[in-house]
Design an enzyme around this catalytic site. Structure first.
Site, PDB file in Angstrom:
ATOM      1  N   ASN A 202       0.692  -1.174   0.126  1.00  0.00           N
ATOM      2  CA  ASN A 202       0.135   0.030   0.067  1.00  0.00           C
ATOM      3  C   ASN A 202       0.882   1.275  -0.084  1.00  0.00           C
ATOM      4  OD1 ASN A 202       0.979  -0.062   2.533  1.00  0.00           O
ATOM      5  ND2 ASN A 202      -0.881   0.061   3.522  1.00  0.00           N
ATOM      6  N   HIS A 326       2.930   5.766  11.940  1.00  0.00           N
ATOM      7  CA  HIS A 326       2.037   4.946  12.262  1.00  0.00           C
ATOM      8  C   HIS A 326       2.172   3.794  12.720  1.00  0.00           C
ATOM      9  CE1 HIS A 326       0.593   4.639   7.712  1.00  0.00           C
ATOM     10  NE2 HIS A 326       1.148   3.656   8.042  1.00  0.00           N
ATOM     11  N   PRO A 375      -3.763   8.736   4.752  1.00  0.00           N
ATOM     12  CA  PRO A 375      -3.867   8.164   3.582  1.00  0.00           C
ATOM     13  C   PRO A 375      -5.045   7.353   2.826  1.00  0.00           C
ATOM     14  CG  PRO A 375      -2.173   6.810   4.550  1.00  0.00           C
ATOM     15  CD  PRO A 375      -2.954   7.663   5.406  1.00  0.00           C
ATOM     16  N   SER A 382      -7.647  11.097   0.531  1.00  0.00           N
ATOM     17  CA  SER A 382      -6.954  11.144   1.788  1.00  0.00           C
ATOM     18  C   SER A 382      -7.259  12.319   2.339  1.00  0.00           C
ATOM     19  CB  SER A 382      -5.245  11.276   1.144  1.00  0.00           C
ATOM     20  OG  SER A 382      -4.877  10.156   0.539  1.00  0.00           O
ATOM     21  N   HIS A 401      -5.351   5.110  11.253  1.00  0.00           N
ATOM     22  CA  HIS A 401      -4.077   5.351  10.211  1.00  0.00           C
ATOM     23  C   HIS A 401      -4.641   5.412   8.699  1.00  0.00           C
ATOM     24  CE1 HIS A 401      -4.105   1.252   9.498  1.00  0.00           C
ATOM     25  NE2 HIS A 401      -3.083   1.052   8.987  1.00  0.00           N
ATOM     26  N   GLY A 402      -5.677   4.818   8.714  1.00  0.00           N
ATOM     27  CA  GLY A 402      -6.222   4.880   6.997  1.00  0.00           C
ATOM     28  C   GLY A 402      -7.351   3.862   6.855  1.00  0.00           C
ATOM     29  N   ALA A 403      -7.236   3.002   5.933  1.00  0.00           N
ATOM     30  CA  ALA A 403      -8.798   2.597   5.702  1.00  0.00           C
ATOM     31  C   ALA A 403      -8.893   1.221   6.026  1.00  0.00           C
ATOM     32  CB  ALA A 403      -8.716   2.176   4.224  1.00  0.00           C
ATOM     33  N   LYS A 477       3.278   3.414  -7.671  1.00  0.00           N
ATOM     34  CA  LYS A 477       3.215   2.324  -6.784  1.00  0.00           C
ATOM     35  C   LYS A 477       4.061   1.226  -7.065  1.00  0.00           C
ATOM     36  CE  LYS A 477      -0.272   1.206  -4.730  1.00  0.00           C
ATOM     37  NZ  LYS A 477      -0.739   1.436  -3.653  1.00  0.00           N
TER      38      LYS A 477
END
Length: 478
Positions: A202, A326, A375, A382, A401-403, A477
């Site tokens: 990621n 994180h 993010p 984001s 911290h994210g998804a 990426k």
DNA sequence: ATGTTC
């Protein structure tokens, strides 16, 4: 919601003592009903397991992006008493100081028109990506020691950034207490050729636009305005951090009986904070954390050069808003039962979210709380938020911290076609560049919980305030 | 996340 869990607030749930045997404190987590549909029982059991560890203080906590991890749940926060408590690599994660930084540019979306593809290709050429990516920098073993002690400062002293950047990093880009002698030769060997590389999974470097200013006053203080083009770097400590975790987990597993520690799960391997094994892990973890700050600093520098060359803007016009960790354990002071005490806070897939006036945040942000950067997954928004006093009271100054993944990597590969995904994102105006389409499938938006919902929960629960929503324009990426 | 099961 799962059986045996108690609702204690609109979006707050308690895992009572007794959910698993030998819990010392209750568990607490934050979740909306819709996110509850993807909640894994295994992750809640892990949250409860953490509550059995010696010296845990107040609650074993999890953020709304909770999911199943190694020993501790991802999205987990746990604080331990400095004398009775333990330190555990499982509470930090394998990618030590995985983190995010956000940088503004003086450009608008219109300035990118016709040049977006070239920009993304140039960034892809400038920043090595992918599993096993090799650095263009040559560093000696001696320099690696400097990186592990000095973190982002090492890069700035080499001309890869400015001193102003350092003031806008958590820990100013380097935690104290690094002990390079606790980092194995194997970890060093993996670290030397990887400084300044993005990695895979990621991790990303994304060009974004500040689409929605939710809190204009705070956005102004953070130096970001509507329509402004930004970029975000999300990566960690690469093979070095992974090897540090592997090496020290083995040592700590071997020392459990010496300290009479009984665990419900061997993946919770830990040692007293003030023990030779605990101190050695901490010293090595700091080395990996500092390496990660240097890594993000080098990548930001390379990206600034690309923007500079392509758009004729000055290096100094690209301002770092902040850099957050994180995956890390830190010694911090927090109020516990009305008294201030020093604790070892483990954040694993959780972001520090210190509120106004808290020690340790940059002076320029002191009155408003620290920036929190969340993010999105590929193709999704984001967020920039700020820390709050509620987070200080409830979560040791922490937020999400994210998804959070909902589909395993192997399942994602079966269910998503990388090429179709890339074409679909292109249709939305988002340019994606990676080594292969196959690698994209594992990171498709649908394999993650919706980041907007996760962020909404921490906002509504008061753990952090939404300041700006950013949309992707292009991304590189692994 | 990871020289993607030393």
């Amino acid at each position: 919601m799962l059986e045996g869990i108690n609702k204690v607030g609109d979006l707050e749930w308690e895992v009572p003592i007794g959910y698993v045997p030998n819990m010392r404190v209750p568990g607490r987590f934050f979740l909306s009903p819709s996110l509850g549909e993807t909640l894994e029982e295994g992750a809640i059991r892990q949250l409860a397991n953490v509550a059995t560890l010696p010296g845990i203080v107040k609650h074993s906590l999890a953020m709304p992006d909770i999911h199943w991890g190694y020993g501790f749940p991802i999205g987990g926060v746990a604080a331990f008493d400095m004398t009775e408590g333990v330190i555990s690599p499982g509470g930090v994660g394998f990618d030590i100081n995985c983190g995010v930084r956000l940088i503004t540019t003086p450009l608008t979306e219109a300035d990118l028109s016709g040049k977006k593809r070239e920009l993304i290709e140039s960034l892809f050429a400038a920043v090595p990506t992918g599993v096993g990516a090799k650095s263009t920098l040559r560093v000696s073993n001696k320099e690696l020691s400097d990186i592990m002690v000095d973190g982002a400062r090492w890069a700035v002293e080499r001309g890869l950034g400015t001193s102003a950047d350092l003031a806008r990093c958590e820990e100013e880009g380097a935690m104290p207490g690094a002990q390079p002698e606790t980092v194995s030769a194997k970890a060093r060997q993996r670290g030397v050729p990887q400084i300044g590389t993005l990695g895979a999974g990621n991790h990303f470097l994304e060009v974004q636009v500040a689409r929605e200013i939710v809190n204009p006053e705070v956005a102004k203080a953070f130096g970001i305005s509507e329509g402004q083009v930004c970029f975000m770097v999300h990566c960690g400590s690469r093979g070095l951090g992974h090897q540090v975790a592997t090496d020290h987990i083995r040592v700590l597993e071997g020392a459990l009986s010496k300290y009479g520690i009984q665990l419900p799960d061997r993946q919770l391997a830990c040692a007293p904070i003030d023990s030779p094994e605990g101190r050695a892990y901490y010293g090595a973890m700091v080395c990996a954390a500092n390496y990660a700050w240097a890594n993000r600093q080098v990548i930001m520098h390379e990206a600034r050069k690309v923007f500079s060359q392509l758009f004729g803007i000055d290096y100094d016009e690209m301002r770092l808003i902040y850099d957050v960790a994180h995956n890390v354990a830190k010694f911090e002071r927090h109020d516990v039962d009305g008294a201030s005490m020093e604790v070892c806070v483990h954040r694993k897939g959780a972001t520090r979210a210190f509120g106004p006036g808290a020690a340790g945040i940059p002076r320029e942000y002191a009155a408003i709380g620290q920036p929190v950067i969340i993010p999105g997954s590929m193709g999704t928004s984001s967020y920039l938020l700020r820390g709050t006093s509620t987070a200080m009271e409830k979560t040791f100054g922490s937020t999400c911290h994210g998804a959070g993944r909902v589909l395993s990597r192997s399942k994602a590969k079966k269910e998503v076609r990388g090429r179709e995904l890339r074409e679909q994102l292109a249709g939305e105006g988002i340019v994606v560049r990676a080594h292969s389409d196959a690698a994209l499938a594992e990171e498709a938006p649908e394999v993650y919980k919706p980041s907007g919902e996760v962020v909404r929960v921490v906002h509504e629960a008061g753990l952090s305030d939404i300041v700006v929503r950013l949309e992707p324009l292009g991304v590189i990426k692994g």
